[in-house]
Motif scaffolding. Structure first.
Motif, PDB file in Angstrom:
ATOM      1  N   ASN A   1     -25.454  32.972   9.040  1.00  0.00           N
ATOM      2  CA  ASN A   1     -25.061  32.503  10.367  1.00  0.00           C
ATOM      3  C   ASN A   1     -26.115  31.552  10.967  1.00  0.00           C
ATOM      4  O   ASN A   1     -26.457  31.636  12.141  1.00  0.00           O
ATOM      5  N   GLY A   2     -26.645  30.668  10.115  1.00  0.00           N
ATOM      6  CA  GLY A   2     -27.569  29.644  10.574  1.00  0.00           C
ATOM      7  C   GLY A   2     -29.007  30.083  10.740  1.00  0.00           C
ATOM      8  O   GLY A   2     -29.834  29.314  11.202  1.00  0.00           O
ATOM      9  N   GLN A   3     -29.339  31.322  10.374  1.00  0.00           N
ATOM     10  CA  GLN A   3     -30.705  31.811  10.546  1.00  0.00           C
ATOM     11  C   GLN A   3     -31.223  32.398   9.246  1.00  0.00           C
ATOM     12  O   GLN A   3     -30.460  32.956   8.448  1.00  0.00           O
ATOM     13  N   ARG A   4     -32.541  32.261   9.051  1.00  0.00           N
ATOM     14  CA  ARG A   4     -33.153  32.911   7.898  1.00  0.00           C
ATOM     15  C   ARG A   4     -33.032  34.414   8.064  1.00  0.00           C
ATOM     16  O   ARG A   4     -32.948  34.916   9.186  1.00  0.00           O
ATOM     17  N   CYS A   5     -33.001  35.119   6.962  1.00  0.00           N
ATOM     18  CA  CYS A   5     -32.833  36.570   7.050  1.00  0.00           C
ATOM     19  C   CYS A   5     -33.634  37.246   5.949  1.00  0.00           C
ATOM     20  O   CYS A   5     -34.276  36.602   5.141  1.00  0.00           O
ATOM     21  N   LYS A   6     -33.555  38.555   5.920  1.00  0.00           N
ATOM     22  CA  LYS A   6     -34.248  39.360   4.925  1.00  0.00           C
ATOM     23  C   LYS A   6     -33.232  39.876   3.907  1.00  0.00           C
ATOM     24  O   LYS A   6     -32.038  39.948   4.197  1.00  0.00           O
ATOM     25  N   PRO A   7     -33.691  40.271   2.706  1.00  0.00           N
ATOM     26  CA  PRO A   7     -32.771  40.756   1.672  1.00  0.00           C
ATOM     27  C   PRO A   7     -31.981  41.998   2.082  1.00  0.00           C
ATOM     28  O   PRO A   7     -30.866  42.210   1.608  1.00  0.00           O
ATOM     29  N   GLY A   8     -32.511  42.798   2.990  1.00  0.00           N
ATOM     30  CA  GLY A   8     -31.835  44.016   3.418  1.00  0.00           C
ATOM     31  C   GLY A   8     -30.783  43.799   4.498  1.00  0.00           C
ATOM     32  O   GLY A   8     -30.084  44.730   4.890  1.00  0.00           O
ATOM     33  N   LYS A   9     -30.650  42.585   4.994  1.00  0.00           N
ATOM     34  CA  LYS A   9     -29.660  42.277   6.033  1.00  0.00           C
ATOM     35  C   LYS A   9     -28.265  42.589   5.495  1.00  0.00           C
ATOM     36  O   LYS A   9     -27.961  42.335   4.346  1.00  0.00           O
ATOM     37  N   GLU A  10     -27.418  43.116   6.342  1.00  0.00           N
ATOM     38  CA  GLU A  10     -26.068  43.501   5.929  1.00  0.00           C
ATOM     39  C   GLU A  10     -25.056  42.458   6.395  1.00  0.00           C
ATOM     40  O   GLU A  10     -24.809  42.325   7.594  1.00  0.00           O
ATOM     41  N   PRO A  11     -24.480  41.694   5.451  1.00  0.00           N
ATOM     42  CA  PRO A  11     -23.463  40.711   5.851  1.00  0.00           C
ATOM     43  C   PRO A  11     -22.179  41.421   6.267  1.00  0.00           C
ATOM     44  O   PRO A  11     -21.900  42.537   5.829  1.00  0.00           O
ATOM     45  N   LYS A  12     -21.413  40.764   7.121  1.00  0.00           N
ATOM     46  CA  LYS A  12     -20.127  41.309   7.565  1.00  0.00           C
ATOM     47  C   LYS A  12     -19.039  40.318   7.192  1.00  0.00           C
ATOM     48  O   LYS A  12     -19.302  39.135   6.992  1.00  0.00           O
ATOM     49  N   VAL A  13     -17.814  40.790   7.123  1.00  0.00           N
ATOM     50  CA  VAL A  13     -16.681  39.917   6.827  1.00  0.00           C
ATOM     51  C   VAL A  13     -16.588  38.868   7.930  1.00  0.00           C
ATOM     52  O   VAL A  13     -16.648  39.189   9.109  1.00  0.00           O
ATOM     53  N   GLY A  14     -16.503  37.599   7.532  1.00  0.00           N
ATOM     54  CA  GLY A  14     -16.430  36.509   8.485  1.00  0.00           C
ATOM     55  C   GLY A  14     -17.760  35.798   8.705  1.00  0.00           C
ATOM     56  O   GLY A  14     -17.799  34.738   9.316  1.00  0.00           O
ATOM     57  N   ASP A  15     -18.856  36.368   8.205  1.00  0.00           N
ATOM     58  CA  ASP A  15     -20.161  35.722   8.336  1.00  0.00           C
ATOM     59  C   ASP A  15     -20.221  34.448   7.494  1.00  0.00           C
ATOM     60  O   ASP A  15     -19.576  34.350   6.445  1.00  0.00           O
ATOM     61  N   GLU A  16     -21.024  33.489   7.956  1.00  0.00           N
ATOM     62  CA  GLU A  16     -21.184  32.229   7.234  1.00  0.00           C
ATOM     63  C   GLU A  16     -22.540  32.228   6.538  1.00  0.00           C
ATOM     64  O   GLU A  16     -23.566  32.485   7.160  1.00  0.00           O
ATOM     65  N   LEU A  17     -22.524  31.951   5.241  1.00  0.00           N
ATOM     66  CA  LEU A  17     -23.745  31.886   4.453  1.00  0.00           C
ATOM     67  C   LEU A  17     -23.971  30.464   3.982  1.00  0.00           C
ATOM     68  O   LEU A  17     -23.051  29.825   3.479  1.00  0.00           O
ATOM     69  N   LYS A  18     -25.187  29.986   4.143  1.00  0.00           N
ATOM     70  CA  LYS A  18     -25.563  28.681   3.609  1.00  0.00           C
ATOM     71  C   LYS A  18     -26.617  28.961   2.554  1.00  0.00           C
ATOM     72  O   LYS A  18     -27.668  29.531   2.853  1.00  0.00           O
ATOM     73  N   LEU A  19     -26.310  28.608   1.297  1.00  0.00           N
ATOM     74  CA  LEU A  19     -27.244  28.922   0.232  1.00  0.00           C
ATOM     75  C   LEU A  19     -27.413  27.769  -0.732  1.00  0.00           C
ATOM     76  O   LEU A  19     -26.511  26.974  -0.944  1.00  0.00           O
ATOM     77  N   ARG A  20     -28.616  27.694  -1.281  1.00  0.00           N
ATOM     78  CA  ARG A  20     -28.957  26.634  -2.225  1.00  0.00           C
ATOM     79  C   ARG A  20     -29.173  27.266  -3.597  1.00  0.00           C
ATOM     80  O   ARG A  20     -29.955  28.189  -3.742  1.00  0.00           O
ATOM     81  N   THR A  21     -28.452  26.733  -4.589  1.00  0.00           N
ATOM     82  CA  THR A  21     -28.634  27.154  -5.977  1.00  0.00           C
ATOM     83  C   THR A  21     -28.781  25.893  -6.820  1.00  0.00           C
ATOM     84  O   THR A  21     -27.844  25.110  -6.928  1.00  0.00           O
ATOM     85  N   GLY A  22     -29.951  25.692  -7.355  1.00  0.00           N
ATOM     86  CA  GLY A  22     -30.189  24.489  -8.152  1.00  0.00           C
ATOM     87  C   GLY A  22     -30.081  23.241  -7.293  1.00  0.00           C
ATOM     88  O   GLY A  22     -30.698  23.125  -6.243  1.00  0.00           O
ATOM     89  N   TRP A  23     -29.254  22.282  -7.714  1.00  0.00           N
ATOM     90  CA  TRP A  23     -29.053  21.046  -6.957  1.00  0.00           C
ATOM     91  C   TRP A  23     -28.080  21.247  -5.804  1.00  0.00           C
ATOM     92  O   TRP A  23     -28.037  20.450  -4.880  1.00  0.00           O
ATOM     93  N   ASP A  24     -27.243  22.268  -5.890  1.00  0.00           N
ATOM     94  CA  ASP A  24     -26.131  22.425  -4.956  1.00  0.00           C
ATOM     95  C   ASP A  24     -26.507  23.237  -3.725  1.00  0.00           C
ATOM     96  O   ASP A  24     -27.267  24.200  -3.797  1.00  0.00           O
ATOM     97  N   GLU A  25     -25.914  22.830  -2.602  1.00  0.00           N
ATOM     98  CA  GLU A  25     -26.013  23.599  -1.378  1.00  0.00           C
ATOM     99  C   GLU A  25     -24.593  23.956  -0.966  1.00  0.00           C
ATOM    100  O   GLU A  25     -23.751  23.078  -0.811  1.00  0.00           O
TER     101      GLU A  25
END
Length: 138
Positions: free
Chosen positions: A42-66
């Motif tokens: 949801n636009g903020q950095r978080c910790k690995p233990g954070k619990e995502p909920k249905v409807g949350d938005e994740l922005k993630l980078r894997t390799g070249w792709d975002e």
């Protein structure tokens, strides 16, 4: 008792969900990506233990792709890729930007440093090293 099982499945760690959704090969890699700031919930950095909920938005980078994805289901079990893709939905803007970036990378391949047709032989390597050593002299 049945409700307790449902409550437990509703609570999933973010690193475990990313692993189950097959964004990362291992939970440890997912954890390192989160801690390294490559994953935003949801636009903020978080910790690995954070619990995502249905409807949350994740922005993630894997390799070249975002990617920008929306959580559709929660799971803590890694399953087949077809089932893992049902856990999230990628936004249209994210798909479009990834396709454009891939096209740009393809176009840039030809403009990068040209490669010779074959490797230099021993004499040519000596000449190259001699030229490099002379460049460093004042």
């Amino acid at each position: 008792m049945n409700q307790d099982k449902q409550k437990k499945s509703d609570k999933v760690r973010l690193d475990k969900w990313l692993w189950a959704a097959r964004f990362y090969k291992t939970r440890n890699i997912a954890k390192e990506a989160i801690e390294g700031g490559k994953v935003h919930l949801n636009g903020q950095r978080c910790k690995p233990g954070k619990e995502p909920k249905v409807g949350d938005e994740l922005k993630l980078r894997t390799g070249w792709d975002e990617r920008v994805v929306i959580v559709r289901e929660l799971s803590d079990k890694r399953q087949k890729a077809e089932l893992a893709q049902q856990l999230y939905e990628e936004t249209a803007a994210s798909l479009e930007s990834r396709e454009k970036a891939a096209e740009q990378r393809k176009a840039m391949r030809g403009t990068m440093a040209p490669r010779p047709d074959r490797r230099p032989d021993k004499k040519q390597r000596r000449d190259i090293l001699k030229q490099k050593s002379h460049l460093g002299e004042p």
